[in-house]
Design a protein around this motif. Structure first.
Motif, PDB file in Angstrom:
ATOM      1  N   SER A 384     -50.463 -15.432 -19.502  1.00  0.00           N
ATOM      2  CA  SER A 384     -51.048 -14.313 -18.992  1.00  0.00           C
ATOM      3  C   SER A 384     -52.184 -14.053 -18.621  1.00  0.00           C
ATOM      4  O   SER A 384     -53.296 -14.855 -19.197  1.00  0.00           O
ATOM      5  N   ASN A 385     -52.859 -12.878 -18.047  1.00  0.00           N
ATOM      6  CA  ASN A 385     -54.411 -12.405 -18.017  1.00  0.00           C
ATOM      7  C   ASN A 385     -54.865 -12.455 -19.414  1.00  0.00           C
ATOM      8  O   ASN A 385     -54.703 -11.514 -20.186  1.00  0.00           O
ATOM      9  N   LYS A 386     -55.854 -13.285 -19.742  1.00  0.00           N
ATOM     10  CA  LYS A 386     -56.215 -13.387 -21.231  1.00  0.00           C
ATOM     11  C   LYS A 386     -57.257 -12.199 -21.321  1.00  0.00           C
ATOM     12  O   LYS A 386     -57.225 -11.729 -22.485  1.00  0.00           O
ATOM     13  N   VAL A 387     -57.877 -11.862 -20.275  1.00  0.00           N
ATOM     14  CA  VAL A 387     -58.826 -10.558 -20.589  1.00  0.00           C
ATOM     15  C   VAL A 387     -58.118  -9.485 -20.661  1.00  0.00           C
ATOM     16  O   VAL A 387     -58.429  -8.599 -21.711  1.00  0.00           O
ATOM     17  N   TYR A 388     -57.046  -9.189 -20.147  1.00  0.00           N
ATOM     18  CA  TYR A 388     -56.182  -8.241 -20.339  1.00  0.00           C
ATOM     19  C   TYR A 388     -55.542  -7.884 -21.638  1.00  0.00           C
ATOM     20  O   TYR A 388     -55.748  -7.131 -22.209  1.00  0.00           O
ATOM     21  N   MET A 389     -55.112  -9.239 -21.988  1.00  0.00           N
ATOM     22  CA  MET A 389     -54.308  -9.238 -23.380  1.00  0.00           C
ATOM     23  C   MET A 389     -55.289  -9.090 -24.377  1.00  0.00           C
ATOM     24  O   MET A 389     -55.053  -8.778 -25.722  1.00  0.00           O
ATOM     25  N   ALA A 390     -56.646  -9.484 -24.238  1.00  0.00           N
ATOM     26  CA  ALA A 390     -57.606  -9.412 -25.273  1.00  0.00           C
ATOM     27  C   ALA A 390     -58.238  -7.916 -25.533  1.00  0.00           C
ATOM     28  O   ALA A 390     -58.728  -7.909 -26.398  1.00  0.00           O
ATOM     29  N   THR A 391     -58.280  -7.214 -24.231  1.00  0.00           N
ATOM     30  CA  THR A 391     -58.981  -6.157 -24.148  1.00  0.00           C
ATOM     31  C   THR A 391     -58.056  -4.726 -24.117  1.00  0.00           C
ATOM     32  O   THR A 391     -58.494  -3.784 -24.703  1.00  0.00           O
ATOM     33  N   SER A 392     -57.090  -4.765 -22.987  1.00  0.00           N
ATOM     34  CA  SER A 392     -56.415  -3.714 -22.842  1.00  0.00           C
ATOM     35  C   SER A 392     -55.132  -3.648 -23.692  1.00  0.00           C
ATOM     36  O   SER A 392     -54.746  -2.601 -24.354  1.00  0.00           O
ATOM     37  N   ARG A 681     -40.324  -7.470 -46.818  1.00  0.00           N
ATOM     38  CA  ARG A 681     -41.569  -7.797 -47.534  1.00  0.00           C
ATOM     39  C   ARG A 681     -41.904  -9.140 -47.134  1.00  0.00           C
ATOM     40  O   ARG A 681     -42.938  -9.702 -47.549  1.00  0.00           O
ATOM     41  N   LEU A 682     -41.128 -10.027 -46.613  1.00  0.00           N
ATOM     42  CA  LEU A 682     -41.487 -11.548 -46.571  1.00  0.00           C
ATOM     43  C   LEU A 682     -41.982 -11.755 -45.171  1.00  0.00           C
ATOM     44  O   LEU A 682     -42.018 -12.891 -44.548  1.00  0.00           O
ATOM     45  N   ALA A 683     -42.524 -10.603 -44.465  1.00  0.00           N
ATOM     46  CA  ALA A 683     -43.190 -10.936 -43.016  1.00  0.00           C
ATOM     47  C   ALA A 683     -44.343 -11.797 -43.267  1.00  0.00           C
ATOM     48  O   ALA A 683     -44.630 -12.210 -42.233  1.00  0.00           O
ATOM     49  N   TRP A 684     -45.024 -12.024 -44.259  1.00  0.00           N
ATOM     50  CA  TRP A 684     -46.180 -12.952 -44.701  1.00  0.00           C
ATOM     51  C   TRP A 684     -45.726 -14.336 -44.185  1.00  0.00           C
ATOM     52  O   TRP A 684     -46.573 -15.141 -44.030  1.00  0.00           O
ATOM     53  N   LEU A 685     -44.551 -14.701 -44.150  1.00  0.00           N
ATOM     54  CA  LEU A 685     -43.905 -16.124 -43.771  1.00  0.00           C
ATOM     55  C   LEU A 685     -44.501 -16.278 -42.487  1.00  0.00           C
ATOM     56  O   LEU A 685     -44.301 -17.808 -42.193  1.00  0.00           O
ATOM     57  N   GLN A 686     -44.632 -15.482 -41.412  1.00  0.00           N
ATOM     58  CA  GLN A 686     -45.173 -15.924 -40.414  1.00  0.00           C
ATOM     59  C   GLN A 686     -46.342 -16.584 -40.125  1.00  0.00           C
ATOM     60  O   GLN A 686     -46.585 -17.425 -39.359  1.00  0.00           O
ATOM     61  N   THR A 687     -47.188 -16.421 -41.382  1.00  0.00           N
ATOM     62  CA  THR A 687     -48.520 -17.209 -41.525  1.00  0.00           C
ATOM     63  C   THR A 687     -48.038 -18.627 -41.370  1.00  0.00           C
ATOM     64  O   THR A 687     -48.994 -19.406 -41.011  1.00  0.00           O
ATOM     65  N   VAL A 688     -47.205 -19.063 -42.276  1.00  0.00           N
ATOM     66  CA  VAL A 688     -46.672 -20.261 -42.544  1.00  0.00           C
ATOM     67  C   VAL A 688     -45.927 -20.794 -40.970  1.00  0.00           C
ATOM     68  O   VAL A 688     -46.011 -22.135 -40.770  1.00  0.00           O
ATOM     69  N   ILE A 689     -44.806 -20.022 -40.843  1.00  0.00           N
ATOM     70  CA  ILE A 689     -44.070 -20.645 -39.819  1.00  0.00           C
ATOM     71  C   ILE A 689     -44.658 -20.521 -38.420  1.00  0.00           C
ATOM     72  O   ILE A 689     -43.990 -21.446 -37.454  1.00  0.00           O
ATOM     73  N   HIS A 690     -45.616 -19.664 -38.188  1.00  0.00           N
ATOM     74  CA  HIS A 690     -46.105 -19.416 -36.729  1.00  0.00           C
ATOM     75  C   HIS A 690     -44.979 -19.160 -35.675  1.00  0.00           C
ATOM     76  O   HIS A 690     -44.529 -19.818 -34.971  1.00  0.00           O
ATOM     77  N   PRO A 691     -44.052 -18.169 -35.863  1.00  0.00           N
ATOM     78  CA  PRO A 691     -43.090 -18.097 -35.176  1.00  0.00           C
ATOM     79  C   PRO A 691     -43.441 -17.919 -33.417  1.00  0.00           C
ATOM     80  O   PRO A 691     -44.224 -16.999 -33.222  1.00  0.00           O
ATOM     81  N   ASN A 692     -42.495 -18.530 -32.422  1.00  0.00           N
ATOM     82  CA  ASN A 692     -42.660 -17.928 -31.122  1.00  0.00           C
ATOM     83  C   ASN A 692     -41.567 -17.417 -30.573  1.00  0.00           C
ATOM     84  O   ASN A 692     -40.450 -18.185 -30.762  1.00  0.00           O
ATOM     85  N   ILE A 693     -41.436 -16.362 -29.741  1.00  0.00           N
ATOM     86  CA  ILE A 693     -40.437 -15.735 -29.307  1.00  0.00           C
ATOM     87  C   ILE A 693     -40.289 -16.265 -27.733  1.00  0.00           C
ATOM     88  O   ILE A 693     -40.861 -15.544 -27.084  1.00  0.00           O
ATOM     89  N   GLY A 694     -39.510 -17.098 -27.341  1.00  0.00           N
ATOM     90  CA  GLY A 694     -39.629 -17.656 -26.198  1.00  0.00           C
ATOM     91  C   GLY A 694     -41.037 -17.887 -25.506  1.00  0.00           C
ATOM     92  O   GLY A 694     -41.923 -18.740 -26.161  1.00  0.00           O
ATOM     93  N   LEU A 696     -43.083 -15.542 -24.873  1.00  0.00           N
ATOM     94  CA  LEU A 696     -44.111 -14.505 -25.367  1.00  0.00           C
ATOM     95  C   LEU A 696     -45.415 -14.744 -25.647  1.00  0.00           C
ATOM     96  O   LEU A 696     -45.575 -15.766 -26.397  1.00  0.00           O
ATOM     97  N   ASP A 697     -46.432 -14.245 -25.548  1.00  0.00           N
ATOM     98  CA  ASP A 697     -47.720 -14.194 -26.077  1.00  0.00           C
ATOM     99  C   ASP A 697     -47.666 -14.095 -27.494  1.00  0.00           C
ATOM    100  O   ASP A 697     -47.011 -13.376 -28.022  1.00  0.00           O
ATOM    101  N   SER A 698     -48.498 -14.923 -28.403  1.00  0.00           N
ATOM    102  CA  SER A 698     -48.457 -14.799 -29.706  1.00  0.00           C
ATOM    103  C   SER A 698     -48.812 -13.372 -30.326  1.00  0.00           C
ATOM    104  O   SER A 698     -48.228 -12.830 -31.433  1.00  0.00           O
ATOM    105  N   ARG A 699     -49.611 -12.620 -29.475  1.00  0.00           N
ATOM    106  CA  ARG A 699     -50.113 -11.347 -29.763  1.00  0.00           C
ATOM    107  C   ARG A 699     -48.738 -10.513 -29.919  1.00  0.00           C
ATOM    108  O   ARG A 699     -48.639  -9.322 -30.651  1.00  0.00           O
ATOM    109  N   VAL A 700     -47.820 -10.683 -28.877  1.00  0.00           N
ATOM    110  CA  VAL A 700     -46.611  -9.708 -28.953  1.00  0.00           C
ATOM    111  C   VAL A 700     -45.746  -9.970 -30.100  1.00  0.00           C
ATOM    112  O   VAL A 700     -45.305  -9.215 -30.810  1.00  0.00           O
TER     113      VAL A 700
END
Length: 748
Positions: A384-392, A681-694, A696-700
């Motif tokens: 996707s548009n990096k400027v849009y995802m980083a600013t808007s 409470r186990l949401a911190w595991l995303q730091t270790v697993i780095h999940p990606n949904i299809g 989708l941008d990692s910010r999503v």
């Protein structure tokens, strides 16, 4: 049947209702006249038990309120003394100025014959500490002590010897002259007013009062040394004494709040009496209907003559409080006094419900359109548009997280009201100004409709190729508009609620200088779940303040070291604020549990620090440290959630693994809630697993995880207040205890 009245000590009862009586019903022939004599005996034994319990509780609370009323009457007498002293000093200062200008030939130190009270100097042993409750109400009637325009910065009013007495509340002058209390003023000196020594104690609840308290402690030490040196040199104490006008105003405010709370408590006790009388009538009526007997007429006479029904002390005390409030705080205006003593609840309007539905539909339509446009433009994907995802996109995600949290708070209010949890008392909200759940839903739907509408228009311009500075500034302008609405001084758009929110945020930021109350640490807990929002806010502030939007240099705020360090600091701030609140509460209350709670937030900061270090250095060592520290912090937090905040996992409870008192009837809901809280409470595991949904941008993905944490916090809120409400109910806390400013002290 016969109902025997006995004294609790074992003596016989008299003709009228006497405090301390107990009742015992005796059925003739053992209840043979009833179809089921054993059941009848059990019924009346239980009824006697309830009647005795109601009487005991009513007697105890009535005695507490009567004692509180007498204390407040004495406080008002002392306050009248100080008011009279200040007014007399202002008059004397005026005469001095006129005399100095040649306009009055009277001596400058002529005393007012209607005011006389003596000042005692010298070392005194003073005792009394301020209570740990928040002061009365947020608004005062106009100041009772006027300040002349030519006083300058005259916050300290001097009172020489032989100053005195007024405001005796209708008591004879001779009696008042013989029974004046003595009020201890700053520096440990006292003014005699009713034969006792009392001190002005203002709770240290604000940074200004904290600094003032420290300054006065230092002043007391220096004053004690000067007194000792003066006594050694044979110096007589005949100098003037000063009263701090601000302290008098604060004392007035505290007494006013205490009167309001006393009146509210008396109203609750009066309602308690009428409800119990109605309950006895209904249960006896039902008993007569089932047994085809007429026990109601016999037993009801006993209930009607019992202490809780015949005592009129509460009604008379309510009238006295009403009269005192009208006289001292409403300038004789009965209607004005009733606005504070009996505030009218704000009526809910069907118009609000209509607009909730209207804006919900508008939001749904705009959101669907935005999603279609984003899909066509290929936004929110890894290409996707990096400027849009980083600013808007941060603007949209920030508003979404905030209003999702607010929406869940509205759901909390709805459930608290449905389950009769007294959240208004717990948070110390003003009944006439608090937000109802419909108001919260209206704010959420209206705001998100505006946000999605603006972002939809902005995305449309981006897709069509417009990339000027004005287009790039649209998300920033939207954020600025909402911030301006938040601080808008005009009485529109829930101004009292907006300002109360800002006040709570100020108290959190300036922790530990402000005294911590329930709403402060509750809000700080909410901020701990909004770290992504705070980081987005910090990034957007940097992006637009540094004018990076003009060059679309979205990486500037992440390249510059001090901005990057600021982003990390923002991640730690909510935990730091919460830890400092625990430290302040421990300092105020001395409860070691607050120190243990502080450790929970320290562990959260350590876990956050290891995650930041791992993001900068993806080595196996830092990964192991992240897993260990985060696991320990999660166990710590789960224990505190379940055992301390929710009051669950009590092994000896009559409800296994829960607690004795439960508001929700379905017990399985508590177990499901504990399981859900554990998973989220186990949401911190995303730091270790780095999940990606299809694709989708990692910010999503990070936004989805942040939204799950907000949902966990909204879910946590209900059980936290349920436990607080049950603790209040178990200790019969229904009104706030406002500390009184004047306290008796002992002399050496």
């Amino acid at each position: 049947m016969q109902v025997h009245r006995k004294l609790a000590s074992g003596g016989g009862g008299g003709g009228g209702a006497v405090a301390g009586e107990v009742y015992e019903t005796e059925l003739v022939d053992g209840g043979a006249g009833f179809a089921d004599g054993e059941a009848a005996r059990a019924f009346f034994a239980r009824l006697d038990e309830q009647l005795n319990k109601v009487n005991r509780f009513y007697e105890r609370k009535e005695a507490e309120f009567v004692e509180r009323g007498e204390s407040l009457r004495r406080q008002l007498q002392i306050l009248a003394e100080l008011r009279a002293a200040v007014v007399a000093e202002q008059q004397r200062d005026g005469r001095r100025r006129r005399c100095g200008n040649g306009g009055d030939s009277s001596p400058p130190d002529t005393e007012d014959p209607s005011v006389s009270c003596s000042i005692l100097h010298g070392d005194q042993s003073l005792r009394g500490t301020s209570e740990q409750e928040q002061e009365g109400q947020e608004k005062l009637t106009k100041d009772m002590i006027a300040r002349s325009p030519d006083e300058g910065d005259d916050d300290q009013l001097t009172i020489p010897q032989e100053l005195g007495d007024s405001g005796r509340l209708g008591r004879p002058r001779e009696e008042a002259a013989n029974t004046r209390p003595r009020t201890t003023l700053p520096g440990g000196r006292a003014v005699t007013c009713q034969g006792r020594s009392v001190r002005i104690n203002i709770p240290v609840t604000t940074p200004t009062r904290t600094v003032t308290a420290i300054r006065e402690l230092l002043f007391d030490d220096m004053l004690s040394q000067s007194r000792r040196s003066g006594s050694a040199n044979g110096t007589k104490c005949g100098d003037k004494l000063s009263i701090n006008k601000r302290k008098v105003h604060q004392a007035e405010k505290m007494i006013r709040g205490a009167l309001i709370e006393l009146y509210k408590g008396l109203g609750y006790l009066k309602t308690y009496r009428s409800l119990n009388m109605m309950a006895f009538v209904k249960i006896l009526k039902k008993f007569d209907k089932v047994t085809a007997k007429e026990a109601q007429s016999i037993y009801l006479k006993v209930v009607e003559s019992s202490y809780f029904n015949v005592s009129d002390k509460v009604i008379r005390l309510m009238d006295d409080v009403d009269e005192l409030f009208v006289r001292h705080f409403a300038e004789g205006d009965k209607r004005k006094a009733m606005k504070y003593l009996k505030p009218n609840q704000r009526e809910e309007s069907h118009t609000t419900t209509f607009f909730i539905g209207l804006f919900t539909g508008g939001f749904a339509a705009l959101f669907i359109g935005y999603c279609i446009m984003a899909h066509i433009a290929g936004m929110y994907t890894q290409q996707s548009n990096k400027v849009y995802m980083a600013t808007s996109y941060p603007v949209l995600s920030m508003f979404s997280l905030f209003f999702l949290h607010l929406f869940l708070y509205g759901c909390n209010i709805f459930m608290w009201r449905k389950t009769r949890i007294n959240y208004t008392f717990i948070f110390e909200f003003t009944p006439t100004k608090e937000l109802k759940y419909r108001d919260v839903f209206l704010i959420c739907t209206t705001s998100m409709t505006i946000v999605i509408g603006v972002m939809f228009a902005h995305l449309t311009l981006i897709v069509k190729g417009y990339s000027s500075c004005a287009v790039q500034a649209i998300p920033g302008a939207l954020l600025l508009v909402f911030l301006l609405i938040l601080v808008c001084p005009f009485n529109i758009l829930y101004r009292s609620c907006r300002y109360h929110f800002l006040t709570v945020i100020r108290n959190i930021i300036l922790t530990p200088f402000y005294k911590v109350v329930m709403v402060d640490f509750f809000m700080a807990d909410q901020l701990c779940s909004q770290v992504p929002l705070l980081r987005s806010l910090e990034y957007l502030a940097c992006y637009y303040i540094t004018s990076s939007y003009k060059t679309q240099d979205y990486g500037y705020c992440t390249r510059v070291k001090h901005f990057r360090d600021l982003a990390y600091a923002v991640s730690f701030l909510p935990y730091y604020w919460r830890a400092m609140q625990c430290a302040r509460r421990w300092f105020d209350e001395g409860d070691i549990n607050h120190i243990v709670n502080l450790g929970k937030y320290v562990s959260a900061m350590l876990a956050a620090g290891t995650k930041v270090a791992y993001e900068n250095d993806n080595s196996a060592g830092w990964l192991s440290l992240v897993v260990i520290v985060s696991s320990l912090a999660t166990i710590y937090q789960l224990y505190w959630d379940f055992v301390k905040d929710w009051g669950l996992l009590q092994f000896n409870s009559k409800n296994p693994w829960l607690r004795n008192d439960l508001i929700l009837k379905q017990k399985y809901i508590y177990f499901l809630s504990m399981g859900l809280n554990l998973i989220l409470r186990l949401a911190w595991l995303q730091t270790v697993i780095h999940p990606n949904i299809g694709s989708l941008d990692s910010r999503v993905t990070l936004f989805i995880l942040a939204a799950l944490e907000v949902i966990r916090r909204g879910h946590w809120n209900f059980y936290r207040l349920e436990n607080e409400h049950l603790n209040n109910a178990g200790k019969f806390r229904a009104v706030k205890v406002v500390p009184l400013p004047f306290h008796e002290v002992e002399e050496d």
